[in-house]
Design an enzyme around this catalytic site. Structure first.
Site, PDB file in Angstrom:
ATOM      1  N   GLY A 259     100.823   6.717 118.220  1.00 37.64           N
ATOM      2  CA  GLY A 259     101.277   7.873 117.439  1.00 37.64           C
ATOM      3  C   GLY A 259     100.100   8.741 117.016  1.00 37.64           C
ATOM      4  O   GLY A 259      99.115   8.881 117.754  1.00 37.64           O
TER       5      GLY A 259
ATOM      6  N   ARG B 187     104.905   7.361 106.342  1.00 36.28           N
ATOM      7  CA  ARG B 187     105.658   7.866 105.185  1.00 36.28           C
ATOM      8  C   ARG B 187     106.170   9.285 105.376  1.00 36.28           C
ATOM      9  O   ARG B 187     105.568  10.078 106.087  1.00 36.28           O
ATOM     10  CB  ARG B 187     104.739   7.903 103.967  1.00 36.28           C
ATOM     11  CG  ARG B 187     104.536   6.598 103.326  1.00 36.28           C
ATOM     12  CD  ARG B 187     103.992   6.783 101.941  1.00 36.28           C
ATOM     13  NE  ARG B 187     102.555   7.012 101.888  1.00 36.28           N
ATOM     14  CZ  ARG B 187     101.909   7.317 100.787  1.00 36.28           C
ATOM     15  NH1 ARG B 187     102.564   7.474  99.647  1.00 36.28           N
ATOM     16  NH2 ARG B 187     100.608   7.489 100.791  1.00 36.28           N
TER      17      ARG B 187
ATOM     18  N   ARG C 163     104.154   3.774 100.089  1.00 34.70           N
ATOM     19  CA  ARG C 163     103.807   2.911 101.231  1.00 34.70           C
ATOM     20  C   ARG C 163     104.700   1.671 101.235  1.00 34.70           C
ATOM     21  O   ARG C 163     105.093   1.179 102.286  1.00 34.70           O
ATOM     22  CB  ARG C 163     102.330   2.495 101.149  1.00 34.70           C
ATOM     23  CG  ARG C 163     101.357   3.649 101.335  1.00 34.70           C
ATOM     24  CD  ARG C 163      99.916   3.155 101.229  1.00 34.70           C
ATOM     25  NE  ARG C 163      98.937   4.234 101.349  1.00 34.70           N
ATOM     26  CZ  ARG C 163      98.478   4.939 100.330  1.00 34.70           C
ATOM     27  NH1 ARG C 163      98.904   4.703  99.104  1.00 34.70           N
ATOM     28  NH2 ARG C 163      97.584   5.889 100.526  1.00 34.70           N
TER      29      ARG C 163
ATOM     30  N   ILE D  22      96.046  -1.159 110.431  1.00 35.63           N
ATOM     31  CA  ILE D  22      96.124   0.093 109.663  1.00 35.63           C
ATOM     32  C   ILE D  22      97.543   0.322 109.123  1.00 35.63           C
ATOM     33  O   ILE D  22      97.742   0.996 108.121  1.00 35.63           O
ATOM     34  CB  ILE D  22      95.705   1.302 110.550  1.00 35.63           C
ATOM     35  CG1 ILE D  22      94.289   1.105 111.101  1.00 35.63           C
ATOM     36  CG2 ILE D  22      95.787   2.610 109.777  1.00 35.63           C
ATOM     37  CD1 ILE D  22      93.773   2.274 111.958  1.00 35.63           C
TER      38      ILE D  22
ATOM     39  N   HIS E 240      95.924  -1.257  98.715  1.00 33.71           N
ATOM     40  CA  HIS E 240      95.945   0.112  99.246  1.00 33.71           C
ATOM     41  C   HIS E 240      97.244   0.780  98.815  1.00 33.71           C
ATOM     42  O   HIS E 240      98.160   0.963  99.581  1.00 33.71           O
ATOM     43  CB  HIS E 240      95.855   0.057 100.770  1.00 33.71           C
ATOM     44  CG  HIS E 240      95.768   1.397 101.419  1.00 33.71           C
ATOM     45  ND1 HIS E 240      94.862   2.356 101.037  1.00 33.71           N
ATOM     46  CD2 HIS E 240      96.474   1.940 102.444  1.00 33.71           C
ATOM     47  CE1 HIS E 240      95.016   3.428 101.805  1.00 33.71           C
ATOM     48  NE2 HIS E 240      95.991   3.207 102.660  1.00 33.71           N
TER      49      HIS E 240
END
Ligand code: APR
Length: 308
Positions: free
Chosen positions: A11, A82, A88, A118, A175
């Site tokens: 992506g 998102r 998240r 990631i 995160h």
């Protein structure tokens, strides 16, 4: 022989990763995705630009896991990104199922690879990958702190009108909204930022850093940040592939450090050919530790929702 880097997810982030890895001549790239044509098309586009970058690295796209065989490094961005109004954590249910299948594929076809995750929610996704793959903790690391720190560095450089190159920053914890910027450990050419900026300004920069991902999502509307996350992962990839022994904030699997066990949490670590070679345990004052503990509790409750 050139290194082989497999990218799972072709992506937005996967595309920038493929381009940067190939054009920086870090190694041959295999771009994998479940969508037919997407990785092949992106790979062909990047390969056709390679002469302009002076790179002989090969870039190929695939929908078959067999093609990642022998990868030295795997970087995972598979999963939903998102949209405005989402945190998240809202991605957990969908991305958990995706991560389970990715971990099984990587375990089968690239069992010796180093892995950088990631996909979000990051701390939960990197945990899932480790649990399913059974890879050792030094070979599975999450990208979060480098991105959060680079955002903090950007805002400090803008505020002071100085080069981003001279600003260092440290953002630890999970995160998410509970991430912990540590201004006491941030400096400009060695000068603590606490001597250069007011407490109010530092608090403003910390809050903007915590919400920086959402700020981009709200502007883009169709997805989330992808250039800065890709470059953050490249910094980690270079550290591993070139055995740089960089000291970077990464999501690491803790077994007693900071009093935490069995969770992935953002901490400063040494990244080199051995992957996560060491975790640095830094001193925090009471206020910093309180924020760090709250962030850990958030990661713990998110991780507890994972049913494998
Ligand atoms: N295996 C491989 N790829 C998959 C799978 C799967 N099972 N499921 C989905 N994908 C692919 C999608 O087809 C898509 O091409 O993952 C890719 C994700 O790309 P984008 O939607 O463009 O998302 P991106 O911006 O790259 O972010 C990826 O990283 O920062 C995080 O929150 C972000 O979780 C998101 C991830």
């Amino acid at each position: 022989m050139r290194r082989k880097i497999a990218l799972i997810g072709a992506g937005n982030i996967g595309g920038v990763l493929a381009e940067q890895i190939a054009y920086r001549r870090l190694g041959d790239v295999v771009l994998f995705d479940v969508v037919e044509g997407l990785p092949q098309g992106k790979a062909l586009d990047i390969a056709e630009g390679a002469p302009l970058a002076g790179s002989d690295c090969r870039v190929t796209g695939t929908n078959a896991y067999q093609d990642i065989a022998g990868a030295d490094l795997v970087i995972i961005t598979a999963g939903l990104a998102r949209k405005p109004g989402m945190s998240r954590d809202d991605l957990l249910a969908k991305n958990l199922e995706i991560m389970k299948s990715v971990a099984a594929g990587v375990k089968q076809h690239a069992p010796k690879a180093h892995v950088i995750v990631i996909s979000n929610p990051l701390d939960a996704m990197v945990y899932t990958f480790k649990q399913i793959s059974g890879f050792p903790k030094n070979r599975v690391v999450g990208m979060a702190g480098v991105l959060d720190s680079t955002r903090f560095r950007t805002f400090v450089a803008w505020e002071l009108g100085v080069s981003v190159k001279d600003v260092t920053a440290l953002v630890l914890g999970g995160h998410g909204d509970t991430m912990v910027p540590l201004p006491r450990y941030c400096s400009v050419a060695g000068i603590p930022i606490t001597r250069l900026l007011s407490a109010e300004k530092i608090a403003e920069i910390s809050t903007r850093t915590q919400n920086a991902g959402g700020e981009v999502v709200n502007l883009l509307k169709t997805g989330s940040a992808f250039v800065s996350p890709a470059h953050s992962a490249i910094e980690m990839a270079e550290a591993i592939l070139l055995d740089e022994k960089r000291v970077l904030a990464c999501a690491c699997f803790l077994e007693g450090e900071y009093g935490v066990s069995g969770l992935y949490v953002g901490v400063p670590c040494v990244l080199g050919a051995g992957g996560v070679e060491k975790v640095f345990e830094i001193e925090m004052d009471a206020a910093e530790r309180k924020l760090f503990d709250a962030s850990i509790e958030h990661v713990r409750s998110l991780t507890a929702q994972i049913k494998l």
